[in-house]
Scaffold this motif. Sequence first.
Motif, PDB file in Angstrom:
ATOM      1  N   VAL A 179      39.477 -17.070  36.650  1.00 37.20           N
ATOM      2  CA  VAL A 179      39.264 -16.068  35.606  1.00 37.20           C
ATOM      3  C   VAL A 179      37.784 -15.975  35.248  1.00 37.20           C
ATOM      4  CG1 VAL A 179      39.649 -17.624  33.643  1.00 37.20           C
ATOM      5  CG2 VAL A 179      40.170 -15.199  33.417  1.00 37.20           C
ATOM      6  N   ALA A 180      37.051 -17.084  35.369  1.00 34.92           N
ATOM      7  CA  ALA A 180      35.617 -17.059  35.070  1.00 34.92           C
ATOM      8  C   ALA A 180      34.868 -16.110  36.008  1.00 34.92           C
ATOM      9  CB  ALA A 180      35.039 -18.467  35.154  1.00 34.92           C
ATOM     10  N   ASP A 181      35.370 -15.983  37.246  1.00 34.10           N
ATOM     11  CA  ASP A 181      34.745 -15.062  38.198  1.00 34.10           C
ATOM     12  C   ASP A 181      34.822 -13.618  37.715  1.00 34.10           C
ATOM     13  OD1 ASP A 181      34.134 -17.047  40.120  1.00 34.10           O
ATOM     14  OD2 ASP A 181      36.173 -16.963  40.901  1.00 34.10           O
ATOM     15  N   ALA A 182      35.858 -13.309  36.934  1.00 32.68           N
ATOM     16  CA  ALA A 182      36.158 -11.921  36.603  1.00 32.68           C
ATOM     17  C   ALA A 182      35.548 -11.435  35.299  1.00 32.68           C
ATOM     18  CB  ALA A 182      37.676 -11.734  36.544  1.00 32.68           C
ATOM     19  N   ILE A 183      35.171 -12.335  34.393  1.00 33.20           N
ATOM     20  CA  ILE A 183      34.834 -11.918  33.031  1.00 33.20           C
ATOM     21  C   ILE A 183      33.663 -10.948  32.979  1.00 33.20           C
ATOM     22  CG2 ILE A 183      34.012 -12.720  30.780  1.00 33.20           C
ATOM     23  CD1 ILE A 183      35.701 -15.246  31.184  1.00 33.20           C
ATOM     24  N   SER A 184      32.554 -11.288  33.592  1.00 34.02           N
ATOM     25  CA  SER A 184      31.375 -10.413  33.492  1.00 34.02           C
ATOM     26  C   SER A 184      31.610  -9.064  34.152  1.00 34.02           C
ATOM     27  CB  SER A 184      30.145 -11.101  34.098  1.00 34.02           C
ATOM     28  OG  SER A 184      30.335 -11.351  35.484  1.00 34.02           O
ATOM     29  N   SER A 185      32.317  -9.048  35.284  1.00 35.48           N
ATOM     30  CA  SER A 185      32.556  -7.778  35.969  1.00 35.48           C
ATOM     31  C   SER A 185      33.526  -6.905  35.180  1.00 35.48           C
ATOM     32  CB  SER A 185      33.091  -8.015  37.382  1.00 35.48           C
ATOM     33  OG  SER A 185      34.332  -8.683  37.357  1.00 35.48           O
ATOM     34  N   VAL A 186      34.527  -7.511  34.540  1.00 40.60           N
ATOM     35  CA  VAL A 186      35.461  -6.741  33.716  1.00 40.60           C
ATOM     36  C   VAL A 186      34.751  -6.204  32.477  1.00 40.60           C
ATOM     37  CG1 VAL A 186      37.504  -6.949  32.251  1.00 40.60           C
ATOM     38  CG2 VAL A 186      37.552  -7.824  34.590  1.00 40.60           C
ATOM     39  N   GLU A 187      33.877  -7.000  31.883  1.00 43.13           N
ATOM     40  CA  GLU A 187      33.087  -6.534  30.733  1.00 43.13           C
ATOM     41  C   GLU A 187      32.254  -5.315  31.124  1.00 43.13           C
ATOM     42  OE1 GLU A 187      29.574  -8.225  27.740  1.00 43.13           O
ATOM     43  OE2 GLU A 187      30.875  -9.626  28.806  1.00 43.13           O
ATOM     44  N   GLU A 188      31.598  -5.387  32.273  1.00 43.56           N
ATOM     45  CA  GLU A 188      30.797  -4.257  32.748  1.00 43.56           C
ATOM     46  C   GLU A 188      31.668  -3.039  33.030  1.00 43.56           C
ATOM     47  OE1 GLU A 188      28.828  -5.855  36.133  1.00 43.56           O
ATOM     48  OE2 GLU A 188      27.522  -7.181  34.953  1.00 43.56           O
ATOM     49  N   ALA A 189      32.889  -3.271  33.526  1.00 45.27           N
ATOM     50  CA  ALA A 189      33.795  -2.161  33.810  1.00 45.27           C
ATOM     51  C   ALA A 189      34.218  -1.453  32.522  1.00 45.27           C
ATOM     52  CB  ALA A 189      35.024  -2.663  34.573  1.00 45.27           C
ATOM     53  N   PHE A 190      34.488  -2.221  31.460  1.00 46.46           N
ATOM     54  CA  PHE A 190      34.829  -1.599  30.182  1.00 46.46           C
ATOM     55  C   PHE A 190      33.659  -0.776  29.647  1.00 46.46           C
ATOM     56  CE2 PHE A 190      38.368  -4.777  29.515  1.00 46.46           C
ATOM     57  CZ  PHE A 190      39.363  -3.824  29.361  1.00 46.46           C
ATOM     58  N   ALA A 191      32.446  -1.304  29.800  1.00 43.43           N
ATOM     59  CA  ALA A 191      31.267  -0.568  29.346  1.00 43.43           C
ATOM     60  C   ALA A 191      31.132   0.753  30.101  1.00 43.43           C
ATOM     61  CB  ALA A 191      30.015  -1.425  29.531  1.00 43.43           C
ATOM     62  N   ALA A 192      31.319   0.694  31.410  1.00 46.06           N
ATOM     63  CA  ALA A 192      31.232   1.914  32.220  1.00 46.06           C
ATOM     64  C   ALA A 192      32.356   2.886  31.892  1.00 46.06           C
ATOM     65  CB  ALA A 192      31.257   1.547  33.708  1.00 46.06           C
ATOM     66  N   LEU A 193      33.542   2.350  31.632  1.00 44.30           N
ATOM     67  CA  LEU A 193      34.698   3.190  31.303  1.00 44.30           C
ATOM     68  C   LEU A 193      34.428   4.016  30.052  1.00 44.30           C
ATOM     69  CD1 LEU A 193      37.678   3.864  32.033  1.00 44.30           C
ATOM     70  CD2 LEU A 193      38.366   1.927  30.607  1.00 44.30           C
ATOM     71  N   ALA A 194      33.844   3.390  29.037  1.00 46.67           N
ATOM     72  CA  ALA A 194      33.564   4.085  27.780  1.00 46.67           C
ATOM     73  C   ALA A 194      32.485   5.157  27.946  1.00 46.67           C
ATOM     74  CB  ALA A 194      33.150   3.086  26.709  1.00 46.67           C
ATOM     75  N   LYS A 195      31.658   5.000  28.953  1.00 47.80           N
ATOM     76  CA  LYS A 195      30.603   5.983  29.221  1.00 47.80           C
ATOM     77  C   LYS A 195      31.066   7.086  30.165  1.00 47.80           C
ATOM     78  CE  LYS A 195      26.830   2.626  28.663  1.00 47.80           C
ATOM     79  NZ  LYS A 195      25.744   1.890  29.365  1.00 47.80           N
ATOM     80  N   GLY A 196      32.344   7.049  30.544  1.00 47.29           N
ATOM     81  CA  GLY A 196      32.859   8.059  31.456  1.00 47.29           C
ATOM     82  C   GLY A 196      32.420   7.870  32.887  1.00 47.29           C
ATOM     83  N   LYS A 197      32.078   6.627  33.249  1.00 46.50           N
ATOM     84  CA  LYS A 197      31.568   6.369  34.591  1.00 46.50           C
ATOM     85  C   LYS A 197      32.583   5.646  35.468  1.00 46.50           C
ATOM     86  CE  LYS A 197      26.700   6.348  33.262  1.00 46.50           C
ATOM     87  NZ  LYS A 197      25.423   5.592  33.282  1.00 46.50           N
ATOM     88  N   VAL A 198      33.853   5.764  35.115  1.00 44.39           N
ATOM     89  CA  VAL A 198      34.929   5.187  35.926  1.00 44.39           C
ATOM     90  C   VAL A 198      35.994   6.250  36.130  1.00 44.39           C
ATOM     91  CG1 VAL A 198      36.593   3.318  36.183  1.00 44.39           C
ATOM     92  CG2 VAL A 198      34.497   2.932  34.860  1.00 44.39           C
TER      93      VAL A 198
END
Length: 349
Positions: free
Chosen positions: A43-62
Amino acid sequence: MLSSLSRTLHRCASRSGIRCLATTGFPPPRLFNYETVTSNLTVADAISSVEEAFAALAKGKVDVPMPMHIGINESSVAGPGDCHIKGGYVDGTPTFTVKLACVSFYKNAERGLPPGSGIFIVVNAVTGAPLGVFQENRFMTDLRTGAAGAVAMKYCTSPSQDTVGFIGTGAIARNMARAAAAVRPFKGVAYALDSVMAEKFAKDMEQELRMSFEVAKSPEALCKVSDIIFTQTPGSSTVLEKEWLKESGVTIIASGSDQPTKQEIPNDVLVASKYISDLTKQTSKVGELRGALQAGVMTVDDVYAELGEIVNGDKPGREGDEIIVVDLTGTGAQDAAIGQVAWDKLSQL
């Protein structure tokens, strides 16, 4: 006599031009079996990438389409069970992901098999060719769900909130506990209908995380001492009551609802809360929000924010002693994030 290549070119020319030749040029995707996946990803492998994905999602970049659901009705030759298909692409990343997750095949127990299975297909975003097929059987799904829990805890709680409750103590709860530990130390409290399972969860997590865990006698007892509550149950009925919650403010991170038939959090708690969704267009259909909308006690305008907005700093997370509910239904953005992580790491093996 025509060579093999000449014959191929001739057939392509007579059908659809070079498209036929291009199709034959892709190498087969690599297959990563369950043992390889589970022994190399955390799960530690995934945290930073998932955080970045949420940030991109809110910006309409996903690009995240609505999930597809296939219901397998029970018959003499099938089911019962459910199949969910999700996927997404985060702008600027070299791959996109499509996930097929099968759940609730409860009769598999009679066959000596687990009730769920699944695969991730990671695709080259340049060529459109599948790169890898990951036989993860919900392991990667549970990792990215745990990572989302860590993001919610990081941005929607305060450092003084140090008692964390877990209602439901299955595989997702374990990843939630590991993810929470990556945010900050805490005291753990667990409750499950199966008391033996709850005891094992508490013992295992205490040993693994080196943090204290205890088992509550009831969900009410758990709620009365918990600052943060993770709920990860089958969602067949609500798991807590408003009057059980601490008056000093509590953050509920709910991940059990991912179908229109599920709801873990009562409507009066949702109404009283600062409600945060992972993706509102999705939680309004299959998440906790759906129940409140159907009951007519909330509207989409009552959504305080999507989690990515909190991550980006567009809106604050915890501000005082309010109730916060973070509704995690699982987005294709998270699947794309963990898919990229899995490919980057396992393709080097």
